[in-house]
Scaffold this active site. Structure first.
Site, PDB file in Angstrom:
ATOM      1  CG  ASN A  56      -6.583   2.106  -9.263  1.00  0.00           C
ATOM      2  OD1 ASN A  56      -7.689   2.591  -9.015  1.00  0.00           O
ATOM      3  ND2 ASN A  56      -6.249   0.869  -8.903  1.00  0.00           N
TER       4      ASN A  56
ATOM      5  CE  LYS B 215      -4.909   1.027  -5.519  1.00  0.00           C
ATOM      6  NZ  LYS B 215      -3.995   0.218  -4.726  1.00  0.00           N
TER       7      LYS B 215
ATOM      8  CG  HIS C  63      -6.488  -3.631  -8.621  1.00  0.00           C
ATOM      9  ND1 HIS C  63      -6.237  -3.901  -7.296  1.00  0.00           N
ATOM     10  CD2 HIS C  63      -5.605  -2.681  -8.998  1.00  0.00           C
ATOM     11  CE1 HIS C  63      -5.239  -3.120  -6.892  1.00  0.00           C
ATOM     12  NE2 HIS C  63      -4.837  -2.373  -7.909  1.00  0.00           N
TER      13      HIS C  63
ATOM     14  CD  GLU D 176      -6.247  -2.483  -3.942  1.00  0.00           C
ATOM     15  OE1 GLU D 176      -7.040  -1.710  -4.520  1.00  0.00           O
ATOM     16  OE2 GLU D 176      -5.085  -2.152  -3.636  1.00  0.00           O
TER      17      GLU D 176
ATOM     18  CD  GLU E 109      -1.355  -2.866 -10.046  1.00  0.00           C
ATOM     19  OE1 GLU E 109      -1.042  -1.682 -10.133  1.00  0.00           O
ATOM     20  OE2 GLU E 109      -2.384  -3.253  -9.471  1.00  0.00           O
TER      21      GLU E 109
ATOM     22  N   GLY F 171       0.738  -0.557  -2.155  1.00  0.00           N
ATOM     23  CA  GLY F 171       0.400   0.217  -0.960  1.00  0.00           C
ATOM     24  C   GLY F 171       1.334  -0.029   0.209  1.00  0.00           C
TER      25      GLY F 171
ATOM     26  CB  SER G 229       5.257   1.074  -3.758  1.00  0.00           C
ATOM     27  OG  SER G 229       4.434   0.546  -2.731  1.00  0.00           O
TER      28      SER G 229
HETATM   29  P1  13P Z   1       0.124   1.866  -4.934  1.00  0.00           P
HETATM   30  O1  13P Z   1       0.805   2.709  -5.974  1.00  0.00           O
HETATM   31  O2  13P Z   1      -0.595   2.705  -3.901  1.00  0.00           O
HETATM   32  O3  13P Z   1       1.041   0.861  -4.356  1.00  0.00           O
HETATM   33  O4  13P Z   1      -1.045   1.050  -5.666  1.00  0.00           O
HETATM   34  C1  13P Z   1      -0.743   0.339  -6.821  1.00  0.00           C
HETATM   35  C2  13P Z   1      -1.985  -0.143  -7.430  1.00  0.00           C
HETATM   36  O5  13P Z   1      -2.657  -1.012  -6.893  1.00  0.00           O
HETATM   37  C3  13P Z   1      -2.416   0.462  -8.696  1.00  0.00           C
HETATM   38  O6  13P Z   1      -3.460  -0.231  -9.282  1.00  0.00           O
END
Ligand code: 13P
Length: 263
Positions: A13, A15, A99, A101, A171, A177, A217
């Site tokens: 992903n 982003k 997601h 976010e 997640e 992150g 992560s």
């Molecule tokens: P990270 O791997 O940067 O923690 O992000 C995970 C994520 O949100 C994947 O959709």
């Protein structure tokens, strides 16, 4: 296309990263390393603006394409939105829905997630539905109730036959992150619980086919121990998918973990 959890599923992903030239460059680097991969399903998910150009890079490879979100309506006066069939039109097979976010910054509720999943399935896309708890919810022992609610409401009204087309991604929000990964035991606990809930919803035959990813992560060094767990079929990778070298290492670690589990 038929999906199976008999091999690891690794999705990147990207982003809100990579303008078209950078996206094409990264996809080209990944393609050089994994042109035809039989032992893993690989999906990359660039931003909308780069999908068509990245799709051209991926022709004659086994790497698949996904988008990061969708709207639920097919067309109409919805300025700024993108429909599932428009996503399909760019050559995508997958789309992330719900997601954390999107839930946190853009108001995606379980109800909206449910509409998006249904619309994605109708357009022939495989939705990757994300669920997971905050740190506060974990500390209050609310992880399972949160995940159960997201699962039940997100998948409400979906035909049993379509369940195996939905990919789930656990997640934990506190692990996204942050460099703080769930331990393999913590992740497997929740994955096992999700599988149980799915069994209650649609029966064992169907629930055992559902692909379940861990995200938060994921790095080359923790991939093997996570994916070795029984109910973890792959990873949804954020930061580490932005460099071809780490993404490819994650794919290789996932393949090793699957070999080990199948022994
Ligand atoms: P990270 O791997 O940067 O923690 O992000 C995970 C994520 O949100 C994947 O959709």
């Amino acid at each position: 296309m038929n999906l199976s959890n008999k091999k690891p599923f690794i999705a990147g992903n990207w982003k809100l990263n990579k303008k078209i030239p950078d996206a094409v460059f990264l996809a080209t680097q990944i393609k050089k390393a994994v042109r035809k991969e039989r032992d893993a399903e690989i999906v990359i998910m660039p931003p909308f603006t780069a999908l068509s150009d990245v799709k051209k890079v991926l022709s004659h490879t086994s790497i698949l394409l996904g988008a990061q979100d969708t709207f639920w309506e097919e067309s109409g006066a919805y300025t700024g939105e993108i429909s599932p069939s428009m996503i399909k039109d760019t050559g995508c097979d997958f789309v992330i829905v719900g997601h954390s976010e999107r839930r946190r910054y853009f108001g995606d509720t379980d109800e909206k997630v449910n509409k998006k999943i249904k619309a994605a399935l109708s357009a022939g896309l495989f939705p990757i539905m994300c669920i997971g708890e905050t740190l506060e919810e974990r500390e209050n022992n609310e992880t399972m109730s949160k995940v159960k609610k997201q699962l039940r409401e997100g998948l409400k009204g979906i035909d049993k036959d379509l369940f195996s087309k939905v990919i789930l991604a656990y997640e934990p929000i506190w692990a996204i992150g942050t460099g703080r990964t769930a331990s393999p035991e913590q992740a497997e606990d929740v994955h096992g619980f999700i599988r149980e809930q799915l069994t209650k919803m649609v029966g064992k035959d169907t629930s055992s086919c559902v692909i379940m990813l861990y995200g938060g992560s994921v790095k080359p060094k923790n991939t093997f121990s996570l994916i070795k767990e029984k109910n973890i079929n792959g990873a949804l990778v954020g930061g580490a998918s932005l460099e071809a070298s780490s993404f490819v290492e994650i794919i290789n670690e996932a393949k090793k973990a699957y070999k080990e589990k199948q022994k």
